[in-house]
Design a protein around this motif. Structure first.
Motif, short mmCIF file in Angstrom:
data_model
loop_
_atom_site.label_atom_id
_atom_site.label_comp_id
_atom_site.label_asym_id
_atom_site.label_seq_id
_atom_site.Cartn_x
_atom_site.Cartn_y
_atom_site.Cartn_z
N HIS A 284 34.47 32.83 45.38
CA HIS A 284 34.00 32.86 43.99
C HIS A 284 33.80 34.25 43.43
O HIS A 284 34.01 34.49 42.25
N PHE A 285 33.34 35.17 44.27
CA PHE A 285 32.90 36.46 43.72
C PHE A 285 33.70 37.66 44.20
O PHE A 285 33.32 38.79 43.94
N PRO B 219 42.32 31.42 45.44
CA PRO B 219 43.07 30.58 44.49
C PRO B 219 43.06 31.15 43.08
O PRO B 219 42.02 31.62 42.60
N HIS B 220 44.21 31.11 42.46
CA HIS B 220 44.37 31.67 41.12
C HIS B 220 43.42 31.02 40.12
O HIS B 220 42.88 31.68 39.23
N VAL B 221 43.17 29.72 40.29
CA VAL B 221 42.34 28.99 39.31
C VAL B 221 40.93 29.58 39.21
O VAL B 221 40.32 29.54 38.15
N LEU B 222 40.43 30.12 40.30
CA LEU B 222 39.05 30.64 40.28
C LEU B 222 38.91 31.82 39.32
O LEU B 222 37.83 32.10 38.81
N ARG B 223 40.01 32.51 39.11
CA ARG B 223 40.02 33.66 38.23
C ARG B 223 39.54 33.31 36.82
O ARG B 223 38.88 34.09 36.15
N GLN B 224 39.89 32.08 36.41
CA GLN B 224 39.56 31.68 35.04
C GLN B 224 38.05 31.59 34.81
O GLN B 224 37.58 31.76 33.70
#
Ligand SMILES: Cc1ncc(COP(=O)(O)O)c(C=O)c1O
Length: 418
Positions: free
Chosen positions: A146-147, A160-165
């Motif tokens: 997450h961080f 994962p790329h999605v966490l970037r959002q």
């Protein structure tokens, strides 16, 4: 440093990735291997002794083998080490934390700072019904997905790329950068190290933490202080007492376990009551509330309460910080018993300032200190810590080592910053 450490490092590189179990522990040409520690000193397997300013990266505020901690642990071992059944020890340590830490009405113990920050982010999202978390470039909140983000994106492959959002990155000590993001995005929380301790030591500028509090109040986000380093180091009530700004939630670790693995997240009861089994936010762990950790943490906190150790420890840190400033003529940031010297010019109050440092020059200084009996964390981007066990004799050794090391590195390069 010596032949045995060198041999063990060769062997370690065959068994452990990079020869260590946490990246910062590896440094050139090879890290020394530890034999034992007592008080403010450690001894390596080649028989060299060092005054220790790393202190396991912060937990050992009473020094190595603190008598109250050793006695408490020995006694607990006679009763058993682990049960998976509630024990009164968890209540004793939780009572101490809720007594001292302003935002802590309830506590959930976990096993590391990383676990605490991973859990608290789920809680913040569940409580607010929002998903975005704002963090700060250069702050560190553990090694989970997450961080591990900075201004330039993910800090590791495999995230994962999605966490970037959902992870938005602002600049520490820059409220405008926070306001800009808060205006455009629905925030579940703003998460911050109140003193940045993972890019050297960078204190908050006047009004920064209070500014975050106000932005959170305005936009309905939770304010989370990551006090894994600062709680029981800056004050019994952590940075929130020291700077008089109360967050909604906080993550703790290091010192509260007295040298054993621990983390905790704490906060207002209204939010904490969402945590399972009181509420639906899942969090669990075989080793959570470990009895040995509880007694070690409790012994540490009780000793800190009795002995004005925090004040003495901070005073000792000030002396060493002054010696570094005087001998090296470089900027030194110090807050209570955490500090760092920066191999750069001018004030260091942002991640950009810190990243300008000459890291190689820092490591040359580090190596020269080691040769003269002083060990600080092997990175420009960590902190020096002092303990209640550091005494005048340690200061004399340190002062001399700093003078010799400073002479040695500045002889090698004509410039102070490499
Ligand atoms: C501010 C901060 N948060 C979280 C962590 C992660 O804690 P742990 O290493 O116990 O997982 C650290 C570790 O250094 C830290 O300094």
């Amino acid at each position: 440093m010596g032949a045995r450490s060198r041999r063990l490092y060769e062997k370690a590189k065959r068994l452990l990735p990079g020869g260590v179990d946490s990246p910062v522990r590896a440094f050139e040409p090879y890290p020394f291997f530890i034999e034992r520690g007592e008080g403010s000193r450690i001894r390596d397997v080649d028989g060299n002794q060092y005054v220790d300013y790393c202190l396991a990266y912060g937990p050992l505020i009473l020094g190595h083998q603190a008598p109250t901690v050793v006695e408490a642990v020995k006694d607990q071992l006679k009763h058993g080490v682990l049960f998976g059944i509630p024990s009164e020890l968890e209540l004793d340590l939780a009572e101490k934390i809720t007594k001292h830490v302003p935002c802590a009405e309830m506590v959930r113990f976990v096993n590391s700072g990383t676990e605490a920050t991973a859990s608290v982010v789920r809680l913040a999202r569940a409580y607010t019904g929002k998903e975005n978390i704002l963090i700060f470039d250069g702050c560190y909140h553990g090694a989970h997905d997450h961080f591990l983000f900075g201004k330039k994106g993910p800090k590791s492959p495999g995230i994962p790329h999605v966490l970037r959002q959902n992870t938005l990155v602002a600049s520490f000590n820059d409220l405008t950068s926070v306001e800009k993001i808060a205006r455009k995005n629905e925030l579940a929380a703003i998460m911050v190290e109140p003193v940045m301790g993972n890019l050297g030591c960078i204190p908050p500028t006047e009004g920064f933490l209070m500014g975050l509090r106000e932005i959170c109040n305005e936009c309905g986000a939770l304010l989370i202080f990551d006090e894994v380093i600062t709680c029981f180091r800056l004050a019994l009530g952590g940075a929130q007492e020291f700077f008089n700004v109360v967050p909604d939630l906080a993550t703790l670790g290091k010192i509260i376990g007295g040298g054993f693995p621990i983390g905790a997240f704490v906060g207002k009861a209204e939010i904490m009551k969402l945590v399972a089994p009181a509420g639906k936010v899942y969090q669990a762990g075989t080793f959570c509330g470990h009895p040995v950790t509880m007694v070690a943490g409790l012994a540490t906190v009780k000793t800190l309460e009795r002995k004005k150790a925090i004040e003495r420890t901070s005073n000792f840190a000030r002396k060493v910080a002054d010696a570094l400033r005087r001998e090296l003529g470089l900027p030194v940031n110090q807050v209570a018993s955490m500090f760092q010297v920066f191999f750069t010019e001018g004030n260091v109050s942002s991640s950009d300032d810190a990243r300008k440092c000459d890291k190689a020059a820092f490591m040359r200084f580090h190596r020269a200190l080691l040769k003269n009996g002083v060990f600080a964390a092997p990175s420009q981007f960590e902190c020096w810590f002092t303990s209640a066990a550091h005494a005048n004799e340690d200061f004399e050794i340190t002062k001399k080592a700093i003078a010799i090391a400073s002479n040695e590195i500045f002889k090698a390069t004509s410039s102070k910053c490499g």
